[in-house]
Design a protein around this motif. Structure first.
Motif, short mmCIF file in Angstrom:
data_model
loop_
_atom_site.label_atom_id
_atom_site.label_comp_id
_atom_site.label_asym_id
_atom_site.label_seq_id
_atom_site.Cartn_x
_atom_site.Cartn_y
_atom_site.Cartn_z
N HIS A 78 23.38 28.51 -3.95
CA HIS A 78 21.93 28.35 -4.04
C HIS A 78 21.57 26.87 -3.88
N PRO A 79 20.67 26.54 -2.95
CA PRO A 79 20.42 25.13 -2.64
C PRO A 79 19.95 24.29 -3.83
N PHE A 80 19.10 24.88 -4.71
CA PHE A 80 18.56 24.07 -5.81
C PHE A 80 19.36 24.21 -7.10
N LEU A 81 20.01 25.36 -7.26
CA LEU A 81 20.63 25.64 -8.56
C LEU A 81 22.10 25.29 -8.64
N LYS A 82 22.79 25.35 -7.51
CA LYS A 82 24.26 25.30 -7.56
C LYS A 82 24.82 24.06 -8.30
N ASP A 83 24.15 22.92 -8.18
CA ASP A 83 24.68 21.72 -8.82
C ASP A 83 24.48 21.69 -10.33
N LYS A 84 23.62 22.59 -10.83
CA LYS A 84 23.37 22.59 -12.28
C LYS A 84 24.14 23.68 -13.00
N LEU A 85 24.78 24.57 -12.23
CA LEU A 85 25.37 25.77 -12.85
C LEU A 85 26.88 25.67 -13.03
N ASN A 86 27.37 26.12 -14.19
CA ASN A 86 28.79 26.46 -14.35
C ASN A 86 28.84 27.98 -14.25
N ILE A 87 29.37 28.49 -13.16
CA ILE A 87 29.31 29.94 -12.93
C ILE A 87 30.61 30.60 -13.40
N HIS A 88 30.45 31.58 -14.30
CA HIS A 88 31.61 32.34 -14.78
C HIS A 88 31.44 33.77 -14.28
N GLN A 89 32.19 34.14 -13.28
CA GLN A 89 32.10 35.52 -12.78
C GLN A 89 32.98 36.35 -13.70
N ALA A 90 32.35 37.01 -14.67
CA ALA A 90 33.11 37.66 -15.75
C ALA A 90 32.26 38.70 -16.44
N ASP A 91 32.94 39.53 -17.23
CA ASP A 91 32.28 40.56 -18.03
C ASP A 91 31.87 39.94 -19.37
N ALA A 92 30.56 39.87 -19.62
CA ALA A 92 30.08 39.24 -20.86
C ALA A 92 30.61 39.95 -22.10
N MET A 93 30.95 41.24 -21.97
CA MET A 93 31.43 41.98 -23.15
C MET A 93 32.82 41.54 -23.58
N LYS A 94 33.55 40.88 -22.65
CA LYS A 94 34.90 40.41 -23.01
C LYS A 94 34.96 38.90 -23.02
#
Ligand code: SAM
Length: 268
Positions: A78-94
């Motif tokens: 994402h052009p505006f968001l990518k630099d601010k995000l730590n992205i965890h592709q994961a199941d929040a329940m675990k």
């Protein structure tokens, strides 16, 4: 346009995807969250970024936990968001939310949660309550009612007792189906959960509180004498100041903690 396709993404029912698109509601939620760099900010289920964007306007870094690979990949580019995000592709329940903590900061967690897993997710999140400043969640309205319910009401159950053990529960806002695409079949509401610095009714063993509430509310229509007979005799219940013929929804949080602490003592 097919209402199930939003910003070029086909909503996946199995991931509980109902995307917020009402800017007025979004602003009200973001104001309630009060995003701040004084906390480790965490969003569960950012989706297409309806809350992510406005929150990132106010802070420099946001952790997001998203199960859908495609949506996590979209955010990563994402052009505006990518630099601010730590992205965890994961199941929040675990997910181990403790690993996100930064020195001297508490967690602030928020999200428009997938309704199909929201109750289970709540129980998982309560485990991190001591590390959390506050949590704001969009949930099915019925779940918010259950979180906030007191003894004697129909909505009062195990979720109410466990939530109120850890947190002050504050309903914030009701939201109709039209605020989402696709529109869910149910009414929604935003709730604020404020963990106590120290639980007002401390349980010696949280596992025992979990057990007595599960066993009592597992058989809602029975008296506690019957539903808890494998744990306590009627005499023991009376000695603890409880009426053996009471139904589970008549007991307060404080009384469930009395039962939990008696059970913990029996186990010693
Ligand atoms: N925040 C977005 C919004 O308000 O428009 C999306 C909300 S949508 C109701 C729920 C989001 O949670 C989706 O993005 C979905 O893919 C994600 N999700 C579903 N199950 C999840 C899980 N177990 N862990 C993390 N994210 C999940």
């Amino acid at each position: 346009m097919n209402s199930k396709v939003h910003q070029g993404h086909k909503a996946r029912k199995r991931f509980g995807q109902n995307f917020l698109h009402d800017d007025y509601i979004i602003d009200q939620i973001v104001d309630a969250i009060h995003p701040s760099d004084d906390f480790t900010m965490v969003e569960i289920g950012p989706g297409l970024g309806a809350l992510t964007g406005p929150v990132c306007d106010r802070i420099s870094r946001l952790n997001v936990v998203e199960l859908d690979r495609d949506l996590a990949a979209r955010l990563a580019t994402h052009p505006f968001l990518k630099d601010k995000l730590n992205i965890h592709q994961a199941d929040a329940m675990k997910f181990d939310f403790a690993k996100l903590l930064e020195p001297g900061k508490k967690l602030k967690i928020f999200g428009n949660l997938p309704y199909n897993i929201s109750t289970q997710l709540m129980f998982h999140l309560f485990e991190f309550a001591a590390l959390v400043e506050d949590m704001h969640f969009m949930l099915q309205k019925e779940v918010v009612n259950r979180l906030a319910a007191g003894p004697g009401s129909k909505a009062y159950g195990r979720l109410s007792v466990m939530a109120q053990y850890y947190c002050q529960v504050v309903p914030v806002l009701e939201v109709g189906p039209e605020a989402f695409r696709p529109a869910p079949k149910v009414e929604s509401a935003v709730v604020k959960l404020l963990p106590y610095a120290a639980p007002p009714h401390p349980a010696h063993d949280i596992g025992c509180l979990s057990r007595v509430t599960a066993d009592a509310f597992g058989q809602r229509r029975k008296t506690i004498r019957n539903s808890l007979q494998h744990l306590f005799s009627a005499e023991q219940l009376s000695a603890l100041g409880l009426d053996p013929s009471a139904r589970p929804e008549q007991l307060s949080l404080a009384q469930y903690v009395i039962l939990a602490n008696a059970l913990a003592q029996q186990k010693e």
